[in-house]
Write a protein that holds these residues in place. Structure first.
Motif, short mmCIF file in Angstrom:
data_model
loop_
_atom_site.label_atom_id
_atom_site.label_comp_id
_atom_site.label_asym_id
_atom_site.label_seq_id
_atom_site.Cartn_x
_atom_site.Cartn_y
_atom_site.Cartn_z
N THR A 412 0.81 -1.22 0.00
CA THR A 412 0.00 0.00 0.00
C THR A 412 0.85 1.27 0.00
OG1 THR A 412 -0.10 0.08 2.42
CG2 THR A 412 -1.81 -1.19 1.28
N GLY A 413 2.16 1.13 0.29
CA GLY A 413 3.02 2.30 0.36
C GLY A 413 2.78 3.13 1.61
N GLN A 414 2.17 2.54 2.64
CA GLN A 414 1.85 3.28 3.86
C GLN A 414 2.76 2.86 5.02
OE1 GLN A 414 -2.36 2.12 4.08
NE2 GLN A 414 -2.89 4.29 3.94
N MET A 415 2.96 3.81 5.94
CA MET A 415 3.62 3.50 7.21
C MET A 415 2.54 3.01 8.18
SD MET A 415 6.43 3.35 8.92
CE MET A 415 7.64 4.41 8.12
N ILE A 416 2.72 1.81 8.73
CA ILE A 416 1.75 1.23 9.65
C ILE A 416 2.33 1.28 11.06
CG2 ILE A 416 0.36 -0.80 10.21
CD1 ILE A 416 -0.27 0.41 7.47
N ILE A 417 1.58 1.85 11.99
CA ILE A 417 2.02 1.86 13.39
C ILE A 417 1.12 0.91 14.19
CG2 ILE A 417 3.00 4.17 13.27
CD1 ILE A 417 0.52 5.25 14.66
N SER A 418 1.69 0.26 15.19
CA SER A 418 0.96 -0.73 15.99
C SER A 418 1.17 -0.44 17.47
CB SER A 418 1.46 -2.14 15.68
OG SER A 418 1.43 -2.39 14.30
N GLY A 419 0.13 -0.76 18.27
CA GLY A 419 0.23 -0.52 19.71
C GLY A 419 -0.74 -1.39 20.48
N MET A 420 -0.93 -1.01 21.76
CA MET A 420 -1.76 -1.78 22.68
C MET A 420 -3.22 -1.35 22.68
SD MET A 420 0.33 -3.95 23.87
CE MET A 420 -0.78 -4.64 25.08
N GLY A 421 -3.54 -0.20 22.07
CA GLY A 421 -4.93 0.25 22.08
C GLY A 421 -5.08 1.57 21.34
N GLU A 422 -6.35 1.97 21.14
CA GLU A 422 -6.64 3.20 20.41
C GLU A 422 -6.03 4.42 21.09
OE1 GLU A 422 -10.75 3.52 18.41
OE2 GLU A 422 -11.07 2.10 20.05
N LEU A 423 -6.14 4.47 22.42
CA LEU A 423 -5.66 5.65 23.15
C LEU A 423 -4.16 5.83 22.97
CD1 LEU A 423 -6.20 7.99 25.07
CD2 LEU A 423 -5.91 6.42 26.98
N GLN A 424 -3.40 4.75 23.03
CA GLN A 424 -1.95 4.84 22.87
C GLN A 424 -1.59 5.43 21.51
OE1 GLN A 424 0.11 1.15 22.52
NE2 GLN A 424 2.12 2.01 22.93
N LEU A 425 -2.21 4.93 20.43
CA LEU A 425 -1.90 5.42 19.09
C LEU A 425 -2.37 6.87 18.91
CD1 LEU A 425 -2.65 2.31 16.85
CD2 LEU A 425 -0.53 2.99 17.98
N GLU A 426 -3.50 7.22 19.52
CA GLU A 426 -4.00 8.59 19.44
C GLU A 426 -3.03 9.56 20.12
OE1 GLU A 426 -7.68 11.20 21.26
OE2 GLU A 426 -7.98 9.05 20.99
N VAL A 427 -2.52 9.16 21.28
CA VAL A 427 -1.55 10.00 22.01
C VAL A 427 -0.27 10.16 21.19
CG1 VAL A 427 -0.04 10.04 24.02
CG2 VAL A 427 -2.46 9.56 24.31
N ILE A 428 0.20 9.08 20.56
CA ILE A 428 1.43 9.16 19.76
C ILE A 428 1.25 10.11 18.57
CG2 ILE A 428 2.83 7.80 18.13
CD1 ILE A 428 2.66 5.51 20.22
N CYS A 429 0.10 10.03 17.90
CA CYS A 429 -0.15 10.94 16.78
C CYS A 429 -0.23 12.39 17.25
CB CYS A 429 -1.43 10.54 16.05
SG CYS A 429 -1.31 8.96 15.17
N ASN A 430 -0.84 12.63 18.40
CA ASN A 430 -0.88 13.99 18.95
C ASN A 430 0.51 14.49 19.31
OD1 ASN A 430 -3.63 14.13 18.67
ND2 ASN A 430 -4.09 13.63 20.80
N ARG A 431 1.36 13.59 19.82
CA ARG A 431 2.74 13.98 20.13
C ARG A 431 3.48 14.38 18.87
NH1 ARG A 431 6.48 9.98 23.17
NH2 ARG A 431 7.86 11.78 22.88
N MET A 432 3.25 13.64 17.78
CA MET A 432 3.91 13.98 16.51
C MET A 432 3.53 15.37 16.05
SD MET A 432 3.54 10.32 14.54
CE MET A 432 4.37 10.85 13.06
N ARG A 433 2.26 15.71 16.23
CA ARG A 433 1.79 17.05 15.81
C ARG A 433 2.31 18.14 16.74
NH1 ARG A 433 -3.30 13.90 15.55
NH2 ARG A 433 -3.61 13.25 13.38
N ARG A 434 2.28 17.85 18.06
CA ARG A 434 2.57 18.90 19.04
C ARG A 434 4.07 19.06 19.28
NH1 ARG A 434 -0.96 18.15 24.01
NH2 ARG A 434 -2.30 19.75 23.12
N GLU A 435 4.76 17.94 19.55
CA GLU A 435 6.17 18.02 19.92
C GLU A 435 7.09 18.17 18.72
OE1 GLU A 435 7.61 14.98 22.58
OE2 GLU A 435 5.70 14.91 23.66
N PHE A 436 6.73 17.53 17.60
CA PHE A 436 7.63 17.49 16.46
C PHE A 436 7.13 18.32 15.27
CE2 PHE A 436 8.08 13.53 18.86
CZ PHE A 436 9.44 13.54 19.13
N ASN A 437 5.99 19.02 15.44
CA ASN A 437 5.43 19.90 14.40
C ASN A 437 5.25 19.17 13.07
OD1 ASN A 437 5.39 22.23 16.08
ND2 ASN A 437 7.60 22.45 15.78
N LEU A 438 4.75 17.94 13.15
CA LEU A 438 4.49 17.15 11.95
C LEU A 438 2.99 17.06 11.72
CD1 LEU A 438 6.96 14.13 12.17
CD2 LEU A 438 6.84 15.80 10.34
#
Length: 666
Positions: A412-438
């Motif tokens: 698919t040409g996509q980056m797939i991230i995996s974790g223990m639950g929805e909340l963990q992945l949601e927090v990681i995506c928010n960190r990417m936006r907030r801490e790393f300006n992505l």
């Protein structure tokens, strides 16, 4: 605040807590990452790690329990023993950690310390007993009766609990205090032989009782239960006293055991200053000042500029700076002794679970084991310019969080991230936006399925190629069997794939040096199953026979032969799809029971029990993860915001045939 480490008490509701320092934590009012601090109390130095309670961040609890000597497990005085509490309790059992229980929120409507104690004894351990009983209830809760000293402690609300007065036990509580004290002494006598003699003779003092509780707690034969209300600042100092009185110091636990890397023999390291240095890296973090590696020292003295070895990676490391951490604040120190928690800079190769030790006297300590991921999500940068940086940031996050995985899907040409639950992945995506300006876009979460086999089958693989020069020849015969019972020495957390490889070759038809290559070929093939390309799990693979060529055989040839034999066996082994099953606990008020049960039945939930908890009903059961995406939002809607649910990974089970066919087609 009470130890003088901070000068004002933080509030979760106001986002001013000392240890929940991340913006994401303060906004949500939950702990996401474990934070360390050090504070003095009486004549002790307490090294404290505050861990999350949410099961999505179970890695933070796992690695903290691996390095701590004692634990305080906090219960809600209303909710009592919850599903996630059982998980934490099992983790503490796994690492043999002595613990205290603190029943919190006894100022809330519906709280009941005796009911919570009953749940603890029924669901966790029968060896728990109150060492305090509450004074007052719900809104009138003001203090605790100390059953060891036989006195009442009333806390002053005006001073935020900093002051409390000691009084005789009031007449109306004497009967309850006497009964609770007798229960405490009887259970203590059952747990400690030395105290049993005093109990039989009827001669004991508060000091003798405290010493007996300490011995029994450190020996994991007893769990003291304390009471309080942190929001009203009631009982906190008595909890600090209990930490000093009952939980072990580094000198109270046996010397740490490890393995000598080269010879394989067992070695010990004592918690003394002049011992050879040994420490375990249990957490990696990155902040504005750079990368930090958190260490628990087990022996010797760790000093700035010290050269150490990482025996697991066969690398030399050097300690640049040593910091004593207070959440995200740091205090520089020049050396750290055994039993302490610190963070260091300058390490280039060390990751979570690695050992650092004296170069001349190496030791390999037991690493930290983490559960497998259960949920996937696609992540894409908003612009092509950020594509490379997204990979770098995800690599950094995966170094910090061992339960987070990332992979590139070539189809698919996509980056797939995996974790223990929805909340963990949601927090990681928010960190990417907030801490790393992505600026990243996310796809809907997807279940991480597995594949396994349901019957035994043989497979034969022949890899034979002849060219003008040297050819390639490898021939392998294997037998695959379902792993119906997991061996007791293995768990799904320690070996997520649980593919056991056994060499049953007889004779010298296949040279022994090619066996590791055959195993590598089998495991490589097992990474992509025959049904839908999901990883294969839970099987035993036996290497039965094969043949080699004097000139043309090589590791590459036998690796290919192992892979071919495995794929041949899969065609006859009746493979099936497995889906992750979640343990579910739903708490609702009785008037919403009908709607909630009706919704759960539509989600393939297997209900295992319904019990009363105060004025609420607790529904426990299990359900496929795919059916529970977004469930908490639905539950709030069904219960007008009054229902709560907790989920935790439980197991993998076969997907029903009709659904499996749809999945494969998709």
């Amino acid at each position: 605040f009470y130890t003088g480490q901070v000068h004002r008490i933080g509030e979760v509701d106001q986002g001013t807590t000392a240890l929940d320092w991340m913006p994401e934590e303060r906004e949500r009012g939950i702990t996401i990452t474990a934070a360390a601090t050090t504070c003095p109390w009486r004549d002790c130095q307490i090294n404290l790690i505050d861990t999350p309670g949410h099961v999505d961040f179970t890695a933070e609890v796992e690695r903290s329990l691996r390095v701590l000597d004692g634990a305080i497990i906090v219960f809600c005085g209303v909710a009592g023993v919850q599903a996630q509490t059982e998980t934490v309790w099992r983790q503490a059992d796994k690492y043999k950690v002595p613990r205290l229980v603190f029943i919190n929120k006894l100022d809330r409507v519906g709280s009941d310390a005796s009911r919570v104690l009953g749940e603890v004894r029924r669901r966790l351990t029968p060896r728990a007993a109150l060492v305090q009983i509450p004074f007052g209830s719900e809104g009138n809760f003001r203090g605790v009766v100390d059953l060891v000293e036989e006195q009442l402690c009333v806390f002053d609300v005006e001073s935020k609990g900093a002051r409390y007065e000691t009084l005789p036990i009031p007449e109306e509580l004497e009967g309850a205090a006497r009964a609770a004290r007798e229960d405490l002494l009887e259970r203590l006598a059952d747990s400690d032989e030395i105290f049993l003699e005093s109990f039989v003779s009827g001669e004991f003092t508060p000091e003798g009782i405290r010493a007996a509780i300490r011995r029994a707690t450190i020996g994991k034969g007893f769990v003291p239960v304390l009471c309080g209300a942190s929001f009203r600042n009631v009982g906190v100092q008595k909890l600090l006293d209990a930490v000093c009185d009952y939980l072990p110091s580094p000198q109270d636990i046996p010397p740490v055991r490890g393995v000598e890397p080269e010879k394989g023999g067992e070695v010990e390291r004592k918690p003394v200053l002049d011992e050879y240095v040994s420490a375990l890296a249990f957490k990696l973090a990155t902040d504005a000042h750079g990368s930090l590696v958190y260490l628990r020292t087990y022996s010797g003295t760790l000093k700035e500029g010290m050269a150490l070895t990482n025996p697991g990676r066969r690398r030399k490391e050097r300690i640049n700076l040593i910091w004593r951490m207070h959440a995200n604040d740091r205090e520089r120190v020049t050396q750290i002794g055994p039993g302490e928690i610190c963070a260091v800079t300058g390490l280039k190769f060390t990751v979570t679970g690695d050992t650092l030790c004296d170069t001349e006297h190496p030791v390999l300590l037991e690493p930290v084991h983490f559960p497998n991921t259960v949920i996937d999500m696609a992540v894409e940068p908003a612009s092509n310019a950020d594509r490379e940086r997204v990979g770098e940031v995800l690599a950094q996050i995966s170094r910090e969080d061992p339960t987070f995985r990332r992979r590139f899907d070539s189809e698919t040409g996509q980056m797939i991230i995996s974790g223990m639950g929805e909340l963990q992945l949601e927090v990681i995506c928010n960190r990417m936006r907030r801490e790393f300006n992505l600026n990243v876009q996310t796809g809907a979460p997807k279940v991480s399925y597995r594949e396994t086999i349901t019957r035994s089958a043989k497979g034969e693989g022949l890899h034979k190629k002849q060219t003008g020069g040297r050819g390639q020849y490898g021939h392998v015969v294997i037998l695959v069997e379902p792993l119906r019972e997991i061996p007791p020495e293995l768990t799904l957390e320690e070996d997520p794939s649980l593919i056991l490889f056994e060499n049953e070759l007889k004779g010298n038809d296949v040279p022994r040096q090619f066996v590791p290559a055959i195993e590598d070929g089998i495991r490589t093939a097992a990474a992509s199953g025959p049904i839908a390309g999901y990883p294969m799990v839970r099987m035993r693979v036996k290497l039965l026979d094969g043949s080699a060529h004097e000139v043309d055989s090589s590791e590459v040839a036998f690796m290919a032969a192992g892979s071919l034999a495995f794929r041949e066996a899969m065609r006859q082994a009746a493979p099936v799809l497995l889906e992750p099953i979640m343990k579910l606990e739903v708490v609702v008020v009785p008037e919403h029971m009908g709607d909630v049960l009706s919704d759960l039945n539509r989600r393939r939930v297997v209900i295992q029990g319904i019990e009363d908890r105060g004025n609420t009903k607790v529904i426990s059961g299990s359900a496929p993860l795919v059916e529970l995406f977004g469930y908490t939002t639905t539950l709030r809607s069904l219960t007008q915001g009054r229902g709560t649910a907790s989920l935790e990974p439980q197991d993998f089970q076969p997907v029903p045939a009709q659904l499996a066919a749809a999945l494969v087609k998709k």
